[in-house]
Design a protein around this motif. Structure first.
Motif, mmCIF file in Angstrom:
data_model
loop_
_atom_site.group_PDB
_atom_site.id
_atom_site.type_symbol
_atom_site.label_atom_id
_atom_site.label_comp_id
_atom_site.label_asym_id
_atom_site.label_seq_id
_atom_site.Cartn_x
_atom_site.Cartn_y
_atom_site.Cartn_z
ATOM 1 N N ARG A 52 -0.426 -1.059 -13.806
ATOM 2 C CA ARG A 52 0.608 -1.408 -12.820
ATOM 3 C C ARG A 52 1.914 -0.698 -13.131
ATOM 4 O O ARG A 52 2.548 -0.106 -12.246
ATOM 5 N N LEU A 93 0.674 -3.882 -5.630
ATOM 6 C CA LEU A 93 1.987 -3.245 -5.736
ATOM 7 C C LEU A 93 2.570 -2.966 -4.354
ATOM 8 O O LEU A 93 3.756 -3.229 -4.100
ATOM 9 N N ILE A 123 -4.992 -3.345 -7.796
ATOM 10 C CA ILE A 123 -3.677 -3.129 -8.401
ATOM 11 C C ILE A 123 -2.782 -2.365 -7.431
ATOM 12 O O ILE A 123 -1.612 -2.709 -7.228
#
Length: 334
Positions: free
Chosen positions: A235, A281, A277
């Motif tokens: 991340r 985000l 992921i």
């Protein structure tokens, strides 16, 4: 130590008190027990909010917070957990959990259905009108999903969260509660995940459970930050410049001196996926930018690495169940 990296909207204070107020209880002492008697902030730390929930539990002797036709005595969740801790697999644990509530209190039903390789952890209130803000539904789905992950020592990757109701006024809070695709107006209330998770072994001990129980519901309301995990490290790496687009998995793996296959396996061991992921985000950043109201949809799309606004709109509707325009028009919970 529990690391808190999110807060809970003040909206949830009122709805947590709804059942108690309906029964004629004075909310002031309950707020005081949670340290909220000197004015209500816009957002509240989850552990402080957990104290309010426990205050309502104690006042009503009801873990369903007065939002069902029959109360569920305090201690029921703990007793259920003491039963499921001795099961072999997550599937067996959830089945025993379902049987427990079917016998203990018919105001609420839950179960697991498997269809086409997907598991549906579903929940149905006998009288949904007693939970007009969907608080008990949201709260119990979060509690059971966190219990499931705790039992197997893994964060279960949710594919979708389905709700029978339409997107509520506080829909902006849903991506935090349910970090997956949101689907409203569905045939059932359910959390959807790969059925393979049901075969995961229960890894927790009775001693670990006894240490956990006094910390609830706070421990399950805090979203853990996985410092040191590959999920968190990936991340941080790919969040640096989303506008430039995301590197493929192989390129990311090279930063950790491993192959893409190895990194994929390590992420799966943590209950994560590279695509998840990236989507997480983008979803978090999109929500922030829409809340500010300073950029056009095209500008937001470019900042998130989309080539055009239409692609961003399709992705955002998959994430939240709403278009960006619909989402932006929803007032932030007070």
């Amino acid at each position: 130590m529990l690391i808190q990296h999110h807060t809970i909207a003040a909206h949830y204070v009122g709805v947590a008190l709804h059942g108690a107020v309906r029964q004629g209880r004075d909310p002031a002492p309950l707020l005081a027990q949670a340290g909220l008697d000197d004015g209500l902030p816009a957002r509240i730390p989850p552990l402080q909010y957990a104290e309010l929930v426990k205050a309502v539990w104690r006042a009503l002797d009801d873990e369903f917070l007065g939002l069902t036709s029959r109360p569920c005595p305090v201690g029921a969740f703990a007793l259920m957990a003491e039963l499921v801790i001795h099961t072999a697999t997550l599937g067996e644990a959830l089945a025993k959990c379902s049987r427990f509530y079917r016998v203990a209190n018919d105001s609420l039903a839950l179960g697991v259905t498997v269809e086409n390789g997907q598991a549906f952890l579903w929940m149905q209130l006998q009288d949904p009108t007693r939970d007009p803000d969907h608080f008990l539904l949201e709260f119990m789905l979060v509690m059971w999903s966190r219990l499931a992950g705790w039992l197997i020592r893994e964060r279960i990757h949710l594919q979708a969260a389905q709700f029978m109701h339409e997107a509520p006024a506080h829909v902006r809070e849903y991506p935090t509660l349910f970090p997956c695709a949101l689907q409203f107006g569905q045939a059932r209330n359910a959390l959807v995940f790969d059925a393979g998770w049901l075969h995961r072994p229960v890894k927790r001990s009775a001693a670990e459970l006894q240490a956990l129980l006094p910390t609830l519901p706070g421990a399950f309301l805090v979203k853990p930050v996985f410092h040191g995990s590959y999920t968190q490290r990936v991340r941080e790496l790919i969040a640096e410049d989303m506008a430039a687009g995301f590197p493929d998995l192989e390129a990311v793996a090279q930063h950790f001196w491993m192959t893409g296959r190895t990194l994929r396996r390590k992420l799966l061991q943590e209950g994560s996926h590279y695509q998840e992921i990236k989507d997480g985000l983008r979803r978090e950043r999109a929500v922030q930018l829409l809340a500010r109201g300073e950029l056009s949809l095209q500008e937001i799309a470019l900042q998130l690495g989309f080539a055009e606004a239409s692609a961003f709109i399709r992705a955002f509707k998959l994430w939240t169940g709403l278009t960006p325009g619909q989402y932006a028009a929803v007032p932030a919970p007070a």
